[in-house]
Design a protein around this motif. Structure first.
Motif, PDB file in Angstrom:
ATOM      1  N   VAL A 187      -8.501 -12.188  -0.779  1.00 57.16           N
ATOM      2  CA  VAL A 187      -8.763 -11.478  -1.896  1.00 57.16           C
ATOM      3  C   VAL A 187      -9.871 -12.267  -2.647  1.00 57.16           C
ATOM      4  CG1 VAL A 187      -7.948 -10.391  -3.995  1.00 57.16           C
ATOM      5  CG2 VAL A 187      -6.774 -10.032  -1.909  1.00 57.16           C
ATOM      6  N   ASN A 188      -9.429 -13.651  -2.835  1.00 61.73           N
ATOM      7  CA  ASN A 188     -10.583 -14.458  -3.405  1.00 61.73           C
ATOM      8  C   ASN A 188     -11.716 -14.605  -2.724  1.00 61.73           C
ATOM      9  OD1 ASN A 188      -8.463 -15.384  -5.112  1.00 61.73           O
ATOM     10  ND2 ASN A 188      -8.036 -17.415  -4.126  1.00 61.73           N
ATOM     11  N   LEU A 189     -11.701 -14.639  -1.509  1.00 58.98           N
ATOM     12  CA  LEU A 189     -13.056 -14.745  -0.833  1.00 58.98           C
ATOM     13  C   LEU A 189     -13.882 -13.249  -0.575  1.00 58.98           C
ATOM     14  CD1 LEU A 189     -12.660 -17.239   2.081  1.00 58.98           C
ATOM     15  CD2 LEU A 189     -14.317 -17.736   0.022  1.00 58.98           C
ATOM     16  N   GLY A 190     -12.754 -12.062  -0.324  1.00 57.81           N
ATOM     17  CA  GLY A 190     -13.589 -10.914   0.096  1.00 57.81           C
ATOM     18  C   GLY A 190     -13.700  -9.994  -1.256  1.00 57.81           C
ATOM     19  N   GLY A 191     -12.965 -10.122  -2.317  1.00 53.77           N
ATOM     20  CA  GLY A 191     -13.190  -9.521  -3.425  1.00 53.77           C
ATOM     21  C   GLY A 191     -12.970  -8.064  -2.887  1.00 53.77           C
ATOM     22  N   GLU A 192     -13.712  -7.123  -3.390  1.00 50.87           N
ATOM     23  CA  GLU A 192     -13.346  -5.604  -3.308  1.00 50.87           C
ATOM     24  C   GLU A 192     -13.843  -5.107  -1.764  1.00 50.87           C
ATOM     25  OE1 GLU A 192     -16.542  -3.806  -5.649  1.00 50.87           O
ATOM     26  OE2 GLU A 192     -18.039  -4.827  -4.766  1.00 50.87           O
ATOM     27  N   ALA A 193     -14.423  -5.950  -1.156  1.00 54.44           N
ATOM     28  CA  ALA A 193     -14.476  -5.756   0.371  1.00 54.44           C
ATOM     29  C   ALA A 193     -13.418  -5.577   1.243  1.00 54.44           C
ATOM     30  CB  ALA A 193     -15.556  -6.680   1.101  1.00 54.44           C
ATOM     31  N   VAL A 194     -12.328  -6.393   0.573  1.00 52.53           N
ATOM     32  CA  VAL A 194     -11.299  -6.337   1.561  1.00 52.53           C
ATOM     33  C   VAL A 194     -10.061  -5.271   0.963  1.00 52.53           C
ATOM     34  CG1 VAL A 194     -11.304  -8.733   2.316  1.00 52.53           C
ATOM     35  CG2 VAL A 194      -9.964  -8.107   0.300  1.00 52.53           C
ATOM     36  N   GLU A 195     -10.695  -4.313   0.231  1.00 50.52           N
ATOM     37  CA  GLU A 195      -9.748  -3.496  -0.399  1.00 50.52           C
ATOM     38  C   GLU A 195      -9.270  -2.493   0.704  1.00 50.52           C
ATOM     39  OE1 GLU A 195      -8.534  -2.238  -3.708  1.00 50.52           O
ATOM     40  OE2 GLU A 195      -8.702  -4.410  -4.214  1.00 50.52           O
ATOM     41  N   GLY A 196      -7.814  -2.137   0.877  1.00 51.56           N
ATOM     42  CA  GLY A 196      -7.426  -1.235   1.888  1.00 51.56           C
ATOM     43  C   GLY A 196      -7.177  -1.939   3.074  1.00 51.56           C
ATOM     44  N   ILE A 197      -7.340  -2.931   3.419  1.00 50.10           N
ATOM     45  CA  ILE A 197      -7.074  -3.517   4.947  1.00 50.10           C
ATOM     46  C   ILE A 197      -5.676  -3.492   5.147  1.00 50.10           C
ATOM     47  CG2 ILE A 197      -6.609  -5.974   3.922  1.00 50.10           C
ATOM     48  CD1 ILE A 197      -7.715  -6.888   6.437  1.00 50.10           C
ATOM     49  N   ILE A 198      -5.040  -3.271   6.210  1.00 52.74           N
ATOM     50  CA  ILE A 198      -3.765  -3.122   6.586  1.00 52.74           C
ATOM     51  C   ILE A 198      -3.249  -4.472   7.381  1.00 52.74           C
ATOM     52  CG2 ILE A 198      -1.927  -1.897   7.770  1.00 52.74           C
ATOM     53  CD1 ILE A 198      -2.907  -0.159   5.649  1.00 52.74           C
ATOM     54  N   ILE A 199      -2.256  -5.388   6.947  1.00 57.54           N
ATOM     55  CA  ILE A 199      -2.216  -6.309   7.612  1.00 57.54           C
ATOM     56  C   ILE A 199      -0.706  -6.540   7.869  1.00 57.54           C
ATOM     57  CG2 ILE A 199      -2.162  -8.914   7.527  1.00 57.54           C
ATOM     58  CD1 ILE A 199      -3.935  -8.824   5.205  1.00 57.54           C
ATOM     59  N   ASP A 252      11.887 -18.613  20.652  1.00 63.41           N
ATOM     60  CA  ASP A 252      11.385 -17.753  19.707  1.00 63.41           C
ATOM     61  C   ASP A 252      12.172 -16.936  18.668  1.00 63.41           C
ATOM     62  OD1 ASP A 252       8.931 -15.974  21.851  1.00 63.41           O
ATOM     63  OD2 ASP A 252       8.753 -16.926  19.931  1.00 63.41           O
ATOM     64  N   MET A 253      11.743 -16.319  17.497  1.00 62.44           N
ATOM     65  CA  MET A 253      12.550 -16.104  16.583  1.00 62.44           C
ATOM     66  C   MET A 253      12.576 -14.728  16.465  1.00 62.44           C
ATOM     67  SD  MET A 253      11.461 -16.366  12.829  1.00 62.44           S
ATOM     68  CE  MET A 253      10.208 -15.039  12.897  1.00 62.44           C
ATOM     69  N   ILE A 254      13.923 -13.963  15.984  1.00 62.46           N
ATOM     70  CA  ILE A 254      13.775 -12.447  16.086  1.00 62.46           C
ATOM     71  C   ILE A 254      14.040 -12.133  14.647  1.00 62.46           C
ATOM     72  CG2 ILE A 254      14.931 -10.399  17.111  1.00 62.46           C
ATOM     73  CD1 ILE A 254      16.794 -13.142  18.403  1.00 62.46           C
ATOM     74  N   LYS A 255      13.196 -11.282  14.206  1.00 63.83           N
ATOM     75  CA  LYS A 255      13.081 -10.805  12.846  1.00 63.83           C
ATOM     76  C   LYS A 255      12.268  -9.679  12.628  1.00 63.83           C
ATOM     77  CE  LYS A 255      13.226 -14.433  10.073  1.00 63.83           C
ATOM     78  NZ  LYS A 255      12.669 -15.531   9.386  1.00 63.83           N
ATOM     79  N   ASP A 256      12.578  -8.635  11.703  1.00 68.60           N
ATOM     80  CA  ASP A 256      11.885  -7.450  11.388  1.00 68.60           C
ATOM     81  C   ASP A 256      10.358  -7.950  10.587  1.00 68.60           C
ATOM     82  OD1 ASP A 256      14.745  -5.774  10.916  1.00 68.60           O
ATOM     83  OD2 ASP A 256      13.377  -5.642  12.610  1.00 68.60           O
ATOM     84  N   LEU A 257       9.531  -7.107  10.905  1.00 68.41           N
ATOM     85  CA  LEU A 257       8.063  -7.073  10.450  1.00 68.41           C
ATOM     86  C   LEU A 257       7.716  -6.159   9.267  1.00 68.41           C
ATOM     87  CD1 LEU A 257       6.335  -8.152  13.558  1.00 68.41           C
ATOM     88  CD2 LEU A 257       6.981  -9.804  11.671  1.00 68.41           C
ATOM     89  N   MET A 258       6.774  -6.312   8.554  1.00 75.62           N
ATOM     90  CA  MET A 258       6.545  -5.133   7.735  1.00 75.62           C
ATOM     91  C   MET A 258       4.800  -5.360   7.590  1.00 75.62           C
ATOM     92  SD  MET A 258       7.507  -6.940   3.878  1.00 75.62           S
ATOM     93  CE  MET A 258       7.498  -8.717   3.867  1.00 75.62           C
ATOM     94  N   LEU A 259       4.431  -4.174   6.966  1.00 77.91           N
ATOM     95  CA  LEU A 259       2.800  -3.870   6.653  1.00 77.91           C
ATOM     96  C   LEU A 259       2.461  -3.842   5.349  1.00 77.91           C
ATOM     97  CD1 LEU A 259       2.391  -1.077   9.099  1.00 77.91           C
ATOM     98  CD2 LEU A 259       1.614  -3.203   9.620  1.00 77.91           C
ATOM     99  N   ILE A 260       1.458  -4.876   5.048  1.00 74.31           N
ATOM    100  CA  ILE A 260       1.124  -4.837   3.666  1.00 74.31           C
ATOM    101  C   ILE A 260      -0.400  -4.232   3.548  1.00 74.31           C
ATOM    102  CG2 ILE A 260       2.781  -6.761   2.882  1.00 74.31           C
ATOM    103  CD1 ILE A 260       0.027  -8.297   2.907  1.00 74.31           C
ATOM    104  N   THR A 261      -1.021  -3.804   2.350  1.00 79.76           N
ATOM    105  CA  THR A 261      -2.090  -3.572   2.126  1.00 79.76           C
ATOM    106  C   THR A 261      -2.937  -4.359   0.850  1.00 79.76           C
ATOM    107  OG1 THR A 261      -3.830  -1.688   1.973  1.00 79.76           O
ATOM    108  CG2 THR A 261      -1.689  -1.389   0.857  1.00 79.76           C
ATOM    109  N   VAL A 262      -4.187  -4.304   0.645  1.00 77.89           N
ATOM    110  CA  VAL A 262      -4.554  -4.889  -0.570  1.00 77.89           C
ATOM    111  C   VAL A 262      -5.095  -3.734  -1.342  1.00 77.89           C
ATOM    112  CG1 VAL A 262      -6.570  -6.225  -1.747  1.00 77.89           C
ATOM    113  CG2 VAL A 262      -5.290  -7.042   0.456  1.00 77.89           C
ATOM    114  N   LYS A 263      -4.520  -3.578  -2.641  1.00 74.38           N
ATOM    115  CA  LYS A 263      -4.937  -2.420  -3.480  1.00 74.38           C
ATOM    116  C   LYS A 263      -5.140  -3.116  -4.947  1.00 74.38           C
ATOM    117  CE  LYS A 263      -3.288   2.165  -4.230  1.00 74.38           C
ATOM    118  NZ  LYS A 263      -1.950   3.007  -4.083  1.00 74.38           N
ATOM    119  N   ASN A 264      -6.503  -2.958  -5.338  1.00 72.79           N
ATOM    120  CA  ASN A 264      -6.808  -3.355  -6.630  1.00 72.79           C
ATOM    121  C   ASN A 264      -6.613  -5.060  -6.743  1.00 72.79           C
ATOM    122  OD1 ASN A 264      -7.424  -0.980  -7.812  1.00 72.79           O
ATOM    123  ND2 ASN A 264      -5.602  -0.513  -8.500  1.00 72.79           N
ATOM    124  N   GLY A 265      -6.733  -5.858  -5.450  1.00 66.47           N
ATOM    125  CA  GLY A 265      -6.641  -7.058  -5.688  1.00 66.47           C
ATOM    126  C   GLY A 265      -5.248  -7.837  -5.322  1.00 66.47           C
TER     127      GLY A 265
END
Lengths: 374, 288
Positions: free
Chosen positions: A256-268, A353-366
């Protein structure tokens, strides 16, 4: 002169033997402290130091054994990683290695730790081949490319995306991810209409973005690190390429620091994010922010838990009367570990290897927000 | 798609050209390649960033940064290169490599190792030109570089100081006989070269972020462009830069984006093989 030297030598030897009277558990940390991935490396170091200091303040492992953390910079370059791990293993005689961050560095280092019979835990490298080499000294405390790919492709399928254009880093992380994703897309009814590779440290992506756009996908898919991701999304904005961006590897406060508003809405896709309301997660989050006044990515809590897991292994070894200073014996206790911490419960399968559950996050308003899959 | 590639090639090419002009000026004046040129660009960018963070308006910050970088260029010439000058040519080269390391690692210590955002003089959103989506940043870079190079040409051919500099570079002995202070001219050459590098840095940083290893991407290509067009020749630097940029973009676009950097160097090898003095040079250079 000779007599003087003999006396000095004698004193040095005497002092060194006194120094080793109190046992010290040495952890060698290898991570990028400069270069494109410096931010992730510094986070690893900060979190590991936080854990080491916490344990040492309570007197050390079992109240007696202090932990010494020796950190070395691999600059994100595999050849350097090999050099520093050799120094840590041969000169500093560490008991265990924590590292590296980049998959290419971990893969390069593994041979050294295997030959030296010292366990190595990587809290950050996700290339699947790391645990497929029959190396019984390597462990991974982060999700693999396969689990991340499945989660992301499932998400694409749930949104009805049929065509994706993928760009990826040319190192082991990106190419490994691309291989996995290409092997899995058919199961989700998705087609990769264009794939482009870039080199870490590349700064101009106009050409690959044009090619990806020309293939008219439903979304852009990326497997790479945050610096290039921020640059790519900034350039997407500048050249007018409007597509959803979905990917793995770029979860970092610097995005977010580098991308600013350009990275809004990305799904990771990620195994850990501070947006998680779990109390242990929140406790880690508050302490890290208070100590380092900076945000962190998943490598932080993963490194933190790794140190505690190592301490726990040593503790169990002592309880069994085993010699934890012997790499092979320590390795057995790491393999049988089951530790619950800031990243949930960690245990290793027979490949490390490790076994664990994953989640999805997005960037909203930084700010990072957890996304629920439909 | 072709349009986008060519535009991208011209944008990068203009940047290479701007840096190549700096390299070529120093070569012409001193007969040596300044390997610290890329790192001077990086330092100039960080100086600009520091001033910008003090809430000084963008344009003013850039002007101050250019002047500050020119001063660094002056200092470099006076303090380091002058001392090494009378020993061999190789020593001068090594001295600049040493400066390059000091600048890069110094920047890491002072400014940190992470890439940092740099504000742009131009709008971040694309505009429509004849049906194509074009980034104002690209157009801006091309125009600014072209303007500066043309201005430099006019400076060297019409303005008195410029003409003195040109003469001092080409033929130091005759210039000295005419009463031109050759060492002052060399001094100015370095300053102008450094100032140009700073402008190039400020133009590229919004796209690529300000980072201590910035010189890696552009530095080597600046030399390649200068040599390709004919070392010591101003228009050669421009031509070399444009060719390198466009070939790179087309190669990355139509052949493989992973080998992008290789294409420019392949062109360099080819041209040097066919015409060793570079494209626009006529005499046989025996300085390198």
């Amino acid at each position: 002169m000779k007599k003087f030297l003999a006396i000095v030598l004698g004193l040095v030897l005497a002092f060194s033997s006194i120094a080793s009277a109190d046992d010290v558990f040495k952890i060698g940390l290898v991570c990028p402290l400069s270069g494109s991935s410096a931010i992730s490396g510094v986070i690893m170091k900060n979190a590991a130091e936080m854990a080491v200091n916490e344990i040492n303040e309570k007197g050390g492992i079992n109240g007696k054994i202090k932990i010494q953390l020796l950190a070395e910079d691999d600059e994100g370059i595999p050849a350097n990683a090999v050099n520093v791990v050799q120094k840590l293993v041969e000169q500093d005689k560490v008991n265990i290695i924590l590292g590296a961050q980049l998959s290419s560095c971990t893969l390069a280092m593994m041979e050294i730790t295997k030959a030296a019979k010292i366990p190595q835990i990587t809290p950050a490298s996700s290339n699947v081949t790391i645990t497929q080499q029959g190396n019984k000294y390597i462990y991974r405390m982060t999700s693999t490319d396969a689990t991340n790919a499945k989660t992301l492709l499932k998400y694409c399928q749930s949104l009805g995306y049929k065509k994706i254009a993928m760009c990826y880093d040319s190192g082991d992380f990106g190419t490994g991810g691309f291989k996995i994703v290409s092997g899995l897309v058919d199961e989700y009814g998705i087609e990769i209409v264009d794939s482009e590779v870039y080199n870490a440290g590349d700064t101009d992506f106009a050409v690959i973005l044009s090619k990806m756009d020309a293939a008219k996908p439903d979304c852009f898919f990326m497997w790479g690190y945050h610096t290039e991701c921020a640059a790519i999304m900034t350039q997407m904005m500048q050249y007018g390429f409007v597509y959803p961006m979905i990917g793995y590897g770029m979860n970092s406060p610097e995005l977010v620091n580098l991308g600013g508003e350009a990275v809004e809405g990305i799904i990771i896709c990620t195994a850990f994010d501070a947006a998680n309301p779990d109390p242990v997660v929140q406790a880690f989050d508050k302490k890290y922010q208070a100590l380092y006044k900076d945000s962190y990515d998943q490598n932080g809590p993963q490194s933190y838990d790794a140190v505690y897991l190592m301490a726990d292994a040593v503790k169990r070894a002592i309880a069994d009367g085993a010699d934890w200073k012997n790499g092979e014996i320590l390795n057995k206790y790491i393999a049988s570990a089951s530790y619950t911490g800031a990243t949930g419960t960690t245990a290793f399968d027979e490949t490390g290897d490790m076994i664990k559950d994953l989640m999805l996050i997005t960037v909203k308003n930084g700010v990072h927000e957890i996304v629920n899959m439909k | 798609m072709l349009f986008q590639f060519i535009l991208n090639g011209l944008t990068n090419g203009s940047l290479y050209a701007l840096m190549a002009v700096g390299v070529t000026m120093v070569y012409k004046s001193l007969g040596m390649l300044n390997f610290a040129h890329g790192d001077i660009m990086m330092i100039g960018t960080f100086i600009a960033l520091t001033i910008i963070k003090l809430k000084v308006p963008l344009f003013a910050s850039l002007i101050v940064a250019v002047l500050a970088t020119a001063i660094i260029g002056f200092l470099l010439e006076r303090l380091i290169l002058r001392r090494v000058e009378f020993s061999s040519f190789i020593n001068l080269l090594i001295a600049t490599v040493g400066v390059s390391y000091i600048l890069r690692n110094g920047a890491m210590v002072v400014f940190g190792t992470n890439p940092q955002r740099f504000p742009s003089l131009f709008s971040q959103f694309p505009v429509n030109v004849a049906g194509f989506k074009v980034s104002p940043q690209s157009i801006g870079i091309i125009l600014v570089s072209l303007t500066l190079i043309v201005a430099l040409h006019l400076f060297f051919t019409r303005v008195k100081v410029g003409k003195c500099m040109e003469l001092a570079s080409s033929d130091a002995q005759s210039a000295a006989m005419m009463g031109i202070n050759v060492s002052h001219m060399r001094f100015l050459t370095f300053g102008i070269s450094a100032g140009l590098a700073c402008i190039a840095g400020a133009l590229i940083a919004p796209l690529t972020y300000a980072r201590p290893d910035m010189s890696a991407a552009i530095g080597l290509k600046a030399f390649a462009a200068a040599i390709l067009g004919g070392i010591g020749n101003l228009w050669g630097a421009l031509l070399g830069g444009i060719i390198l940029g466009v070939v790179e973009a087309l190669g990355a676009g139509y052949i493989s984006s992973a080998y992008r950097d290789a294409f420019s160097f392949l062109v360099l090898f080819f041209v040097l093989f066919v015409k060793p003095t570079g494209l626009l040079n006529r005499k046989i250079e025996n300085k390198l």
